[in-house]
Design a protein around this motif. Structure first.
Motif, PDB file in Angstrom:
ATOM      1  N   THR A  54     -15.224   6.820 -63.142  1.00  0.00           N
ATOM      2  CA  THR A  54     -14.523   5.680 -62.567  1.00  0.00           C
ATOM      3  C   THR A  54     -13.110   5.571 -63.128  1.00  0.00           C
ATOM      4  OG1 THR A  54     -16.645   4.526 -62.492  1.00  0.00           O
ATOM      5  CG2 THR A  54     -14.669   3.205 -62.128  1.00  0.00           C
ATOM      6  N   ARG A  56      -9.738   4.064 -64.593  1.00  0.00           N
ATOM      7  CA  ARG A  56      -9.640   2.923 -65.504  1.00  0.00           C
ATOM      8  C   ARG A  56      -8.229   2.337 -65.523  1.00  0.00           C
ATOM      9  NH1 ARG A  56     -14.094   2.306 -68.786  1.00  0.00           N
ATOM     10  NH2 ARG A  56     -15.676   3.903 -68.433  1.00  0.00           N
ATOM     11  N   THR A  57      -8.148   1.135 -66.060  1.00  0.00           N
ATOM     12  CA  THR A  57      -6.860   0.464 -66.209  1.00  0.00           C
ATOM     13  C   THR A  57      -6.193   0.931 -67.500  1.00  0.00           C
ATOM     14  OG1 THR A  57      -7.833  -1.383 -67.419  1.00  0.00           O
ATOM     15  CG2 THR A  57      -7.791  -1.545 -65.014  1.00  0.00           C
ATOM     16  N   GLN A  63     -11.456   0.072 -63.349  1.00  0.00           N
ATOM     17  CA  GLN A  63     -10.666  -0.673 -62.366  1.00  0.00           C
ATOM     18  C   GLN A  63     -11.543  -1.581 -61.511  1.00  0.00           C
ATOM     19  OE1 GLN A  63      -8.273   1.936 -59.958  1.00  0.00           O
ATOM     20  NE2 GLN A  63      -7.086   2.708 -61.680  1.00  0.00           N
ATOM     21  N   SER A  64     -12.743  -1.160 -61.225  1.00  0.00           N
ATOM     22  CA  SER A  64     -13.696  -1.936 -60.441  1.00  0.00           C
ATOM     23  C   SER A  64     -15.076  -1.336 -60.687  1.00  0.00           C
ATOM     24  CB  SER A  64     -13.315  -1.891 -58.954  1.00  0.00           C
ATOM     25  OG  SER A  64     -14.118  -2.770 -58.193  1.00  0.00           O
ATOM     26  N   ARG A 126      -6.949  -5.721 -53.748  1.00  0.00           N
ATOM     27  CA  ARG A 126      -7.326  -6.048 -55.125  1.00  0.00           C
ATOM     28  C   ARG A 126      -7.702  -7.517 -55.238  1.00  0.00           C
ATOM     29  NH1 ARG A 126      -3.224  -2.299 -56.213  1.00  0.00           N
ATOM     30  NH2 ARG A 126      -3.945  -0.560 -57.515  1.00  0.00           N
ATOM     31  N   GLY A 130     -11.731  -6.542 -59.213  1.00  0.00           N
ATOM     32  CA  GLY A 130     -11.444  -5.146 -58.900  1.00  0.00           C
ATOM     33  C   GLY A 130     -10.943  -4.999 -57.487  1.00  0.00           C
ATOM     34  N   ALA A 293     -14.075   1.844 -57.262  1.00  0.00           N
ATOM     35  CA  ALA A 293     -12.831   2.478 -57.711  1.00  0.00           C
ATOM     36  C   ALA A 293     -13.034   3.990 -57.654  1.00  0.00           C
ATOM     37  CB  ALA A 293     -12.482   2.038 -59.131  1.00  0.00           C
ATOM     38  N   SER A 475      -1.650   4.708 -60.406  1.00  0.00           N
ATOM     39  CA  SER A 475      -2.484   3.539 -60.112  1.00  0.00           C
ATOM     40  C   SER A 475      -3.853   3.936 -59.576  1.00  0.00           C
ATOM     41  CB  SER A 475      -1.778   2.638 -59.081  1.00  0.00           C
ATOM     42  OG  SER A 475      -1.692   3.279 -57.824  1.00  0.00           O
ATOM     43  N   GLY A 478      -5.621   6.172 -62.829  1.00  0.00           N
ATOM     44  CA  GLY A 478      -5.615   5.519 -64.129  1.00  0.00           C
ATOM     45  C   GLY A 478      -4.925   6.393 -65.155  1.00  0.00           C
TER      46      GLY A 478
END
Length: 503
Positions: A54, A56-57, A63-64, A126, A130, A293, A475, A478
């Protein structure tokens, strides 16, 4: 009330027979041909993307929800009472041949599921948890028709979190009462309804991440438990398996129908109950698919197609074989859960009725959670005000409580008709937007041929407007994944230049 129920039944059957069914089949075949049979050709990719890491931020948090969690949310809604009661009804009414049409509908519908979930990913937005999206969002952003999105959202909210969830709760209560027998007290359904309502409130007031956490646990457990029960029944009646396969295929075309059903009714029963169960093209699963995500919209399109197969080829088939190997003569057979429950008890004894009650609880409760999330995504589309979401959550809990104690026939027939309107609206939308989905598929397969893990950014489809996310590679993937992606790119470039340098 009987007249209203009869009118709803007739109206729903006519809608499905003369409008929805032709559109479902023709669009499914069109999507299959235009995509190069994507629902078969990319089966290995479905399993690969299911376990994708997944994105990530910057803080390292997801992210979700993950691709797998989004799969379990949609599977939670798909795999419910329809897999037991719906299949039992289909076989009682349409005979063994209805199972063939359920299988065929799942395969053809797999292409529709791919299209709708890929579009839901492309046009997602968004939010604080998420991402969210679905048909209402691609109707507004892709077709520039917010009014159509609101129409769809209202139908879905009526159909899934209220009508279908109340029916799931009703099934839980009815199954427990039937398991206890004639001595069960009259207040028992209220107690069961209150317990299910409290459990529902504890989960839904926690948001999508709590729903994902619960369904991620429940879906594999209930599927394995039901699979095990079904395999035991088949093993006990193993000598009947070849005969059952023969019945499914020969009676699919109206030969030697054991219940006297006409060919057209066999097809209609199999297709309608199949679509109710796997939801391919219905427009419900994309609401879960959009929450994931992933690095390319096609990835979740493939994952959601796998969800159709999981529902029909695994769970529905288990029910079909439990019934068909245990009940040789379907003439006068009971419909719905009673047929499945009777088949289990006749083979395994009374204890299997208790086991089925536990499985039905898991199936139905997980469906309530999945249905709730579909409604939440569409409530936020209409109006994201917090007070409205709180009111919606409260009404869902009330619907679960009330659904446990009311009669179900009227609600079933009403929901069937509303589901037809919902499917028709979504199918028209994805038909109009399918060209965008085919371009997404072309982009994905091109990147895979180049040896890359596909990443989509909106500049890859500059002519498509209304895309809210997918701004740039950072974006999408990540920041944590960028070094890995750079190494992959260098390795790919080295691979491309190596033949020329050797020559």
């Amino acid at each position: 009330m009987d007249d209203v129920n009869a009118w709803l039944l007739t109206w729903g059957d006519n809608l499905w027979t003369w409008v929805v069914l032709p559109v479902v089949v023709l669009l499914g075949l069109y999507f299959t041909a235009r995509s190069g049979v994507v629902q078969f050709r990319l089966i290995p990719e479905m399993f690969r993307t299911l376990t994708d890491r997944t994105p990530r931020t910057e803080s390292g948090a997801p992210q979700s929800v993950s691709a797998f969690q989004a799969f379990t949310i949609s599977a939670a809604s798909r795999v419910g009472v329809g897999n037991i009661a719906g299949v039992g009804t289909a076989i009682a009414v349409g005979g063994p041949g209805a199972v063939f049409w359920m299988w065929l509908m799942a395969f053809v519908g797999g292409a529709s599921s791919f299209i709708e979930s890929s579009l839901a990913q492309l046009f997602k937005v968004r939010d604080k948890d998420g991402f969210r999206g679905g048909p209402a969002y691609y109707m507004e952003r892709g077709l520039k028709a917010r009014w159509l999105g609101i129409w769809f959202a209202v139908i879905l909210i009526i159909c899934f979190p209220f009508a279908f969830s109340s029916l799931q709760a009703n099934t839980i209560a009815a199954t427990v009462v039937a398991t206890i027998g004639d001595g069960s007290p009259g207040w028992l359904p209220w107690v069961i309804g209150a317990a299910v309502a409290v459990l529902t409130a504890l989960v839904v007031f926690g948001g999508v991440r709590r729903i994902a956490s619960v369904t991620q646990l429940l879906v594999p457990v209930m599927a394995l438990a039901y699979l095990l029960l079904g395999l035991i029944v088949v093993a006990v009646n193993i000598e009947r398996v070849p005969e059952v396969f023969a019945q499914i295929f020969t009676q699919a075309f109206g030969f030697n129908e054991v219940v006297g059903a006409a060919f057209g009714y066999i097809v209609l029963t199999g297709v309608k109950r199949g679509m109710f169960s796997n939801e391919a093209g219905l427009g419900s699963a994309p609401n879960a698919g959009a929450s994931a995500a992933v690095t390319h919209p096609v990835k979740q399109g493939l994952v959601q197609t796998l969800g159709v197969y999981f529902d029909t080829f695994l769970v529905c088939s288990i029910t079909a074989f439990i019934i068909l190997v245990s009940v040789p003569d379907l003439a006068g057979a009971q419909r719905g859960i009673d047929l499945t429950q009777g088949a289990l008890v006749s083979t395994l004894g009374a204890w299997s009725s208790v086991a089925l009650s536990v499985i039905i609880f898991l199936l139905a409760f997980s469906s309530i959670l999945g249905n709730y999330y579909y409604g939440e995504s569409n409530i936020e589309f209409i109006n994201p005000a917090p007070w409205l979401l709180t009111g919606y959550r409260t009404l869902v809990v009330v619907a679960v409580l009330v659904g446990s104690v009311v009669g179900a026939d009227l609600v079933w027939n009403f929901a069937d008709g509303v589901m037809g309107l919902m499917a028709l609206t979504n199918l028209i939308a994805i038909g109009l937007l399918s060209g965008v989905a085919f371009r997404l598929l072309k982009d994905y397969t091109q990147q895979r041929r180049e040896g890359r893990d596909p990443v989509f950014t909106r500049d890859r489809l500059p002519e498509v407007t209304g895309i809210s996310v997918w701004e740039d590679e950072l974006s999408v993937t990540g920041p944590i994944d960028l070094p890995t992606r750079e190494r992959q790119s260098r390795k790919h470039r080295d691979h491309l230049h190596a033949p020329a340098e050797r020559s």
